[in-house]
Design a protein around this motif. Structure first.
Motif, PDB file in Angstrom:
ATOM      1  N   GLY A   1       0.752  -1.178   0.032  1.00 48.88           N
ATOM      2  CA  GLY A   1       0.144   0.012   0.075  1.00 48.88           C
ATOM      3  C   GLY A   1       0.866   1.408   0.113  1.00 48.88           C
ATOM      4  N   TYR A   2       2.066   1.184  -0.253  1.00 51.85           N
ATOM      5  CA  TYR A   2       2.908   2.347   0.039  1.00 51.85           C
ATOM      6  C   TYR A   2       3.655   2.357  -1.169  1.00 51.85           C
ATOM      7  N   LEU A   3       4.374   3.613  -1.475  1.00 56.63           N
ATOM      8  CA  LEU A   3       5.226   4.015  -2.639  1.00 56.63           C
ATOM      9  C   LEU A   3       6.524   3.687  -2.309  1.00 56.63           C
ATOM     10  N   LEU A   4       7.413   3.359  -3.488  1.00 54.76           N
ATOM     11  CA  LEU A   4       9.001   3.101  -3.094  1.00 54.76           C
ATOM     12  C   LEU A   4       9.387   4.845  -3.341  1.00 54.76           C
ATOM     13  N   ASP A   5       8.948   5.354  -4.479  1.00 58.08           N
ATOM     14  CA  ASP A   5       9.427   6.824  -4.649  1.00 58.08           C
ATOM     15  C   ASP A   5       9.008   7.793  -3.599  1.00 58.08           C
ATOM     16  N   GLY A   6       9.982   8.599  -3.440  1.00 64.16           N
ATOM     17  CA  GLY A   6       9.905   9.852  -2.349  1.00 64.16           C
ATOM     18  C   GLY A   6      10.182   9.290  -1.046  1.00 64.16           C
ATOM     19  N   MET A   7      10.383   8.184  -0.830  1.00 64.27           N
ATOM     20  CA  MET A   7      10.864   7.740   0.577  1.00 64.27           C
ATOM     21  C   MET A   7      11.918   8.571   1.092  1.00 64.27           C
TER      22      MET A   7
ATOM     23  N   GLY B   1      -5.460   7.230  -4.452  1.00 64.21           N
ATOM     24  CA  GLY B   1      -6.577   7.420  -5.835  1.00 64.21           C
ATOM     25  C   GLY B   1      -7.795   7.826  -5.380  1.00 64.21           C
ATOM     26  N   ASP B   2      -8.604   7.757  -6.353  1.00 64.93           N
ATOM     27  CA  ASP B   2      -9.896   8.418  -6.427  1.00 64.93           C
ATOM     28  C   ASP B   2     -10.820   7.575  -7.261  1.00 64.93           C
ATOM     29  N   LEU B   3     -12.312   7.892  -7.064  1.00 62.38           N
ATOM     30  CA  LEU B   3     -13.139   7.141  -7.976  1.00 62.38           C
ATOM     31  C   LEU B   3     -14.264   8.210  -8.596  1.00 62.38           C
ATOM     32  N   GLU B   4     -14.783   7.642  -9.323  1.00 67.52           N
ATOM     33  CA  GLU B   4     -15.981   8.673  -9.921  1.00 67.52           C
ATOM     34  C   GLU B   4     -16.930   7.777 -10.461  1.00 67.52           C
ATOM     35  N   LEU B   5     -18.308   8.540 -10.803  1.00 68.62           N
ATOM     36  CA  LEU B   5     -19.426   7.725 -11.054  1.00 68.62           C
ATOM     37  C   LEU B   5     -20.422   8.759 -11.793  1.00 68.62           C
ATOM     38  N   ILE B   6     -21.652   7.942 -12.444  1.00 68.12           N
ATOM     39  CA  ILE B   6     -22.480   9.187 -13.088  1.00 68.12           C
ATOM     40  C   ILE B   6     -23.825   8.271 -12.538  1.00 68.12           C
ATOM     41  N   LYS B   7     -24.958   9.013 -12.337  1.00 69.46           N
ATOM     42  CA  LYS B   7     -26.072   8.541 -11.859  1.00 69.46           C
ATOM     43  C   LYS B   7     -27.399   8.919 -12.634  1.00 69.46           C
TER      44      LYS B   7
ATOM     45  N   ASP C   1      -4.293  18.573  -1.979  1.00 72.56           N
ATOM     46  CA  ASP C   1      -5.092  18.518  -3.477  1.00 72.56           C
ATOM     47  C   ASP C   1      -4.092  18.122  -4.544  1.00 72.56           C
ATOM     48  N   CYS C   2      -2.956  17.655  -4.184  1.00 75.67           N
ATOM     49  CA  CYS C   2      -1.972  17.164  -5.168  1.00 75.67           C
ATOM     50  C   CYS C   2      -2.146  15.634  -5.056  1.00 75.67           C
ATOM     51  N   LYS C   3      -2.843  14.959  -4.401  1.00 78.91           N
ATOM     52  CA  LYS C   3      -3.063  13.526  -4.029  1.00 78.91           C
ATOM     53  C   LYS C   3      -4.464  13.113  -4.169  1.00 78.91           C
ATOM     54  N   GLY C   4      -4.659  11.771  -4.316  1.00 73.88           N
ATOM     55  CA  GLY C   4      -6.151  11.208  -4.396  1.00 73.88           C
ATOM     56  C   GLY C   4      -6.594  11.323  -3.035  1.00 73.88           C
ATOM     57  N   ALA C   5      -7.853  11.319  -2.892  1.00 71.90           N
ATOM     58  CA  ALA C   5      -8.530  11.444  -1.824  1.00 71.90           C
ATOM     59  C   ALA C   5      -8.430  10.109  -0.701  1.00 71.90           C
ATOM     60  N   LEU C   6      -8.447   8.886  -1.389  1.00 68.66           N
ATOM     61  CA  LEU C   6      -8.776   7.655  -0.813  1.00 68.66           C
ATOM     62  C   LEU C   6      -7.215   6.968  -0.598  1.00 68.66           C
ATOM     63  N   PRO C   7      -6.783   6.670   0.540  1.00 69.04           N
ATOM     64  CA  PRO C   7      -5.611   5.800   0.900  1.00 69.04           C
ATOM     65  C   PRO C   7      -5.800   4.274   0.268  1.00 69.04           C
TER      66      PRO C   7
ATOM     67  N   THR D   1     -11.921  -1.248  -4.789  1.00 71.00           N
ATOM     68  CA  THR D   1     -10.503  -1.159  -3.979  1.00 71.00           C
ATOM     69  C   THR D   1      -9.694  -0.149  -4.820  1.00 71.00           C
ATOM     70  N   ILE D   2      -8.978   0.584  -3.926  1.00 67.25           N
ATOM     71  CA  ILE D   2      -8.021   1.776  -4.406  1.00 67.25           C
ATOM     72  C   ILE D   2      -6.515   1.051  -4.319  1.00 67.25           C
ATOM     73  N   LYS D   3      -6.049   0.747  -5.412  1.00 71.90           N
ATOM     74  CA  LYS D   3      -4.671   0.074  -5.536  1.00 71.90           C
ATOM     75  C   LYS D   3      -3.880   0.596  -6.168  1.00 71.90           C
ATOM     76  N   LYS D   4      -3.892   1.763  -6.951  1.00 71.91           N
ATOM     77  CA  LYS D   4      -2.920   2.383  -7.926  1.00 71.91           C
ATOM     78  C   LYS D   4      -2.902   3.844  -7.481  1.00 71.91           C
ATOM     79  N   ASP D   5      -1.557   4.262  -7.556  1.00 74.22           N
ATOM     80  CA  ASP D   5      -1.598   5.928  -7.125  1.00 74.22           C
ATOM     81  C   ASP D   5      -1.796   6.639  -8.382  1.00 74.22           C
ATOM     82  N   HIS D   6      -2.663   7.607  -8.013  1.00 77.63           N
ATOM     83  CA  HIS D   6      -2.955   8.824  -8.877  1.00 77.63           C
ATOM     84  C   HIS D   6      -3.895   8.212 -10.035  1.00 77.63           C
ATOM     85  N   VAL D   7      -4.718   7.135  -9.684  1.00 77.89           N
ATOM     86  CA  VAL D   7      -5.432   6.689 -10.500  1.00 77.89           C
ATOM     87  C   VAL D   7      -7.057   6.756 -10.343  1.00 77.89           C
ATOM     88  N   THR D   8      -7.864   7.190 -10.985  1.00 79.95           N
ATOM     89  CA  THR D   8      -9.298   7.518 -10.770  1.00 79.95           C
ATOM     90  C   THR D   8     -10.158   6.173 -11.098  1.00 79.95           C
ATOM     91  N   VAL D   9     -10.650   5.417 -10.381  1.00 78.16           N
ATOM     92  CA  VAL D   9     -11.345   4.375 -10.643  1.00 78.16           C
ATOM     93  C   VAL D   9     -12.969   4.529 -11.204  1.00 78.16           C
TER      94      VAL D   9
END
Length: 647
Positions: free
Chosen positions: A410-416, A458-464, A537-543, A569-577
């Motif tokens: 669940g963590y990134l190697l970059d930026g450690m 990451g983030d998520l989006e939907l249409i209703k 605001d530079c990151k996704g809302a969901l860990p 499930t949120i599993k990738k960084d900076h990806v909106t599901v």
């Protein structure tokens, strides 16, 4: 029959509702699913100044003034005439200018006019004559007269007696020079006509030197952080080491030059240790013999660090050793490299002396836990043998680097980043040096370090929309709940039925987690104290985590069936599901209820299905009784007709 049809109509009205209930139950169980994806991610070379300090041997000063206390001609035999002299009440002196008149006035003062030593090499022949001559330390059986006349020759005067003096000189020509410590003095009473007198003093000396080695060569061999050069030892005449007679200083090989000492017993003790070693407090006895060199062999103990190195894994956002969401700080892999020398990042050797791979593990405390890796067998995954001392892992002087090679789940190697006890932060790879500090060694940045990683976000989006009309449903709230922590927040669809947790849609920092309208931002991240960490605001809302999405009832969907809760499930960084388009169905109206009243009446020839008569229904009971009466009547009529025929 109308009531039967009424009952039928009533049954018809009941059946659609029953069907709708069954359909709802089946669709609910059919839509509930879980998608769970697990991601496997994790010398300064010390300048030791060689202060070259020569161990100076104290040279005997000129004999100063003396007193002629005795004179006679006891060794005259009529042919060979030499005078016999004593100074200062008993020390023999000899004339060295034979053809001149001797000083004969006893009590007269004699002044030293020359001093010949091994160091100044003023008159090595005269020293040799007196050393091997009459009653000299190296006496070879020469007479007083031979010695006296040879001394005159060595002083540039003639012996005038058949070459007696020269013969003695020739006799001792093949013998070694007089040793150090043997000094000849020439004395004068100041009268130009009088001959000078010569006498000697012998202070025999020996020598002492020192040889130093390291006690543990495994640590020090080929390690430039350790040097035997620069150790300083005092040579003392007493065991308590207060009466210092000489100083010994080691070179790069741990050896010293020999110092000259009078024969006797001495004691050697270290005053200053060389770089990388403990001060040796032992006292070493050494015996000095005349014309010999005594060697004191000593050992120094190298200093080392106890390897109490700890690397605590922390979340970069909270700074605590607790993971956000469904992430986990256990399992991070760290590579620790050791270099036998002092280096910086830009001049590290390509190959370390030794290398180890460590893994973070949970350590539980009284109130909380932390995720730590240490330089020991418990946390070691692979690598070289540890440096050991007394069954303990140690680190010699040198340089170590620490680098994370695999981030935890669940963590990134970059930026450690690494942070040491001083607060210094190094990104990617941490470097520290192991330097001596008294009888031990310390890491320049301390022993305790923090290694922070950024959680995947990451983030998520939907249409209703509504069913059938595909109308976009606005102001529909959706609750998002972390399956791990239970943290829950709401997002609301806009006029296009669109909702997203992304800061590109609504800034996380805009009305954070109000969840009341379509412009409110959302941000997840509760720390161990239950406080929401500052939105970014530079990151996704969901860990990194699995979340349950639930549509909430509102005015916009009050006439629609809500979609069942589902997981994402949120599993990738900076990806909106993209959850896609979600439809709210309207309840179906039974076809019978939609027909006009006339179409509901039976048409001629239409087959009416028999209705089951139910007890307790009044209308059906009447009909049943009527049928029974008519049946009885029919039976009676049949019986009567039969009888009439018989008649």
């Amino acid at each position: 029959m109308k009531k039967i049809r009424d009952n039928k109509g009533r049954a018809g009205r009941i059946m659609p509702l029953a069907v709708a209930v069954v359909v709802f139950i089946l669709s609910f169980w059919g839509c509930v699913g879980a998608i769970s994806v697990r991601a496997e991610e994790r010398e300064e070379e010390s300048d030791i100044e060689d202060v070259a300090e020569q161990n100076s041997v104290t040279q005997r000063q000129a004999g100063g003034t003396h007193v002629l206390t005795y004179y006679d001609t006891r060794y005259n035999d009529g042919l060979l005439r030499v005078g016999y002299f004593e100074i200062d009440g008993g020390t023999t002196a000899m004339c060295v200018c034979h053809e001149m008149e001797p000083p004969t006035q006893t009590g007269s003062t004699l002044t030293t006019v020359a001093e010949y030593t091994a160091e100044n090499r003023g008159n090595e022949q005269l020293r040799k004559i007196y050393y091997y001559g009459w009653k000299g330390p190296g006496d070879v059986g020469a007479s007083y007269v031979e010695t006296c006349l040879a001394g005159s020759v060595a002083n540039g005067h003639d012996d005038n007696y058949y070459g007696y003096g020269q013969a003695f000189i020739n006799r001792i020509a093949g013998l070694p020079a007089a040793p150090k410590g043997f000094t000849v003095y020439l004395l004068s009473d100041g009268a130009a006509a009088h001959q000078n007198l010569g006498y000697w003093e012998y202070h025999p000396t020996g020598y002492a030197r020192l040889k130093k080695t390291a006690e543990d060569n495994e640590l020090t061999e080929d390690n430039r952080c350790y040097t035997l050069q620069g150790a300083e030892y005092g040579v003392y005449a007493d065991e308590s080491c207060t009466d210092q007679k000489a100083v010994l200083k080691t070179d790069a090989n741990g050896e010293t030059t020999a110092v000259e000492l009078a024969p006797g017993n001495y004691y050697v003790k270290e005053k200053q240790a060389p770089f990388g070693y403990r001060l040796n407090t032992n006292v070493y006895p050494v015996t000095v013999e005349a014309e010999k060199t005594a060697v004191a062999e000593v050992k120094d103990i190298p200093v080392w660090n106890k390897a109490e190195v700890s690397i605590c894994k922390v979340d970069a956002e909270t700074g605590e050793s607790q993971a956000l969401g469904g992430a986990d700080l256990a399992g991070a892999k760290m590579r620790v490299n050791y270099y036998a020398g002092y280096y910086e990042t830009d001049n590290l050797p390509e190959v370390p002396e030794r290398s180890w791979v460590l893994e973070t593990k949970e350590e539980k405390g009284e109130s909380d836990s932390a995720y730590v890796c240490r330089l020991d067998e418990v946390h070691l995954i692979e690598g070289d043998a540890f440096y050991m001392m007394n069954d303990q892992v140690i680190l010699p002087l040198g340089t170590i680097t620490v680098e994370e090679i695999e981030a935890p789940k669940g963590y990134l190697l970059d930026g450690m980043q690494f942070q040491d006890e001083s607060g210094e932060v190094q990104e990617g790879r941490y470097l520290t040096q192991i330097r001596p500090d008294g009888d031990t060694a310390v890491l320049t940045g301390g022993n305790a370090h923090k290694a922070s990683d950024h959680v995947i976000r990451g983030d998520l989006e939907l249409i209703k929309i509504a069913d059938g009309t595909h109308k976009r449903l606005s102001k529909v709230p959706f609750k998002i709940t972390s399956n791990t922590t239970g943290e829950s927040h709401v997002i609301v669809t806009d006029e296009n039925g669109y909702a997203s947790t992304s800061a590109e849609w609504n800034l996380h920092t805009s009305n954070t987690n109000c969840g009341e309208n379509m412009e409110d931002g959302v941000w997840f991240g509760i720390d161990t104290e239950g406080t929401l960490i500052a939105p970014d605001d530079c990151k996704g809302a969901l860990p990194y985590d699995t979340y349950t999405i639930e549509e909430l009832r509102c005015e916009a969907n009050q006439n629609h069936e809500l979609i069942p809760p589902f997981e994402v499930t949120i599993k990738k960084d900076h990806v909106t599901v993209d959850l896609g388009t979600m439809t709210d169905d309207k309840p179906e109206v039974p076809e019978e209820l939609n027909k006009p009243e006339k179409e509901k009446q039976e048409t001629p020839g239409q087959t009416v299905k028999a209705q089951t008569v139910r007890t307790g229904d009044g209308a059906n009971l009447s009909n049943w009784m009527l049928v029974c009466i008519l049946s009885c009547v029919a039976v009676i009529v049949c019986v009567m007709i039969t009888r009439m025929k018989k008649r």
